[in-house]
Design an enzyme around this catalytic site. Structure first.
Site, PDB file in Angstrom:
ATOM      1  N   VAL A 261       0.869  -1.176   0.000  1.00 47.38           N
ATOM      2  CA  VAL A 261       0.000   0.000   0.000  1.00 47.38           C
ATOM      3  C   VAL A 261       0.906   1.226   0.000  1.00 47.38           C
ATOM      4  O   VAL A 261       2.078   1.130   0.364  1.00 47.38           O
ATOM      5  CB  VAL A 261      -0.973   0.036   1.208  1.00 47.38           C
ATOM      6  CG1 VAL A 261      -2.052  -1.023   1.061  1.00 47.38           C
ATOM      7  CG2 VAL A 261      -0.242  -0.111   2.519  1.00 47.38           C
ATOM      8  N   SER A 262       0.365   2.359  -0.406  1.00 47.49           N
ATOM      9  CA  SER A 262       1.192   3.544  -0.604  1.00 47.49           C
ATOM     10  C   SER A 262       1.523   4.326   0.658  1.00 47.49           C
ATOM     11  O   SER A 262       2.461   5.095   0.673  1.00 47.49           O
ATOM     12  CB  SER A 262       0.518   4.483  -1.606  1.00 47.49           C
ATOM     13  OG  SER A 262       0.401   3.833  -2.843  1.00 47.49           O
TER      14      SER A 262
END
Length: 185
Positions: free
Chosen positions: A8-9
């Protein structure tokens, strides 16, 4: 052995959706990162890749979780292939354990590369067309010709450079760039 990777970012995002999909796909080990795909250093990815052996399958939830750039993605999958490691992207339906899966991956990669090159061509053509019409890209200059004239006049009247810059709404370095002290008597 199936080894999964999730990303995930940012720290506040949740990996549960990806982990659930990787478990359902049969991954016995899973690794993850919580950082943007822009980063070249991804410890979770490096760890996952170091655990892979010949005939293992590297599984991801979706291609964009692996990287943002097509060349890097193709290079990574090519390296896996050289090492006898298969690749699977759950959401994209890519599975290089079969000849059809390998073919599909290369077709997708080729189409993505072509789209990128067409985008570059369109961008260059648009910039050239704008240039022919006299438009120049980039930020608008803060020092217009009238501001330069006003600055020169105020500086010639011995107004302090700090006040001139403040009156014109520019920084002192910008003022000096357009009205160097060597040009003032």
């Amino acid at each position: 052995m199936l080894i999964g990777y999730a990303r995930v970012s940012s720290e506040d995002q949740n990996l549960d959706l990806q982990f659930d999909a990787l478990k359902k796909a049969g991954c016995s080990r899973m690794f993850s990162d919580k950082l943007s795909g822009i980063h070249k250093m991804r410890p979770g990815l490096d760890d996952a890749l170091s655990h892979l052996r010949s005939s293992d399958t590297f599984v991801i939830w979706k291609l964009d979780r692996l990287g943002r750039n097509l060349k890097g993605l193709i290079d990574l999958v090519g390296k896996l292939e050289e090492d006898g490691i298969h690749f699977q992207s759950i959401t994209d339906g890519i599975d290089t354990t079969s000849p059809a899966g390998r073919f599909f991956f290369h077709v997708m990669a080729s189409l993505a590369q072509m789209e990128r090159e067409l985008l570059i061509e369109r961008t260059k053509a648009g910039l050239m067309a704008a240039k022919k019409r006299g438009r120049v890209g980039g930020r608008r200059r803060t020092m217009t010709p009238s501001k330069v004239e006003a600055a020169k006049k105020l500086l010639a009247e011995r107004m302090p450079p700090r006040e001139v810059a403040q009156n014109l709404g520019v920084s002192i370095p910008t003022l000096y760039r357009w009205c160097p002290a060597s040009e003032r008597a």
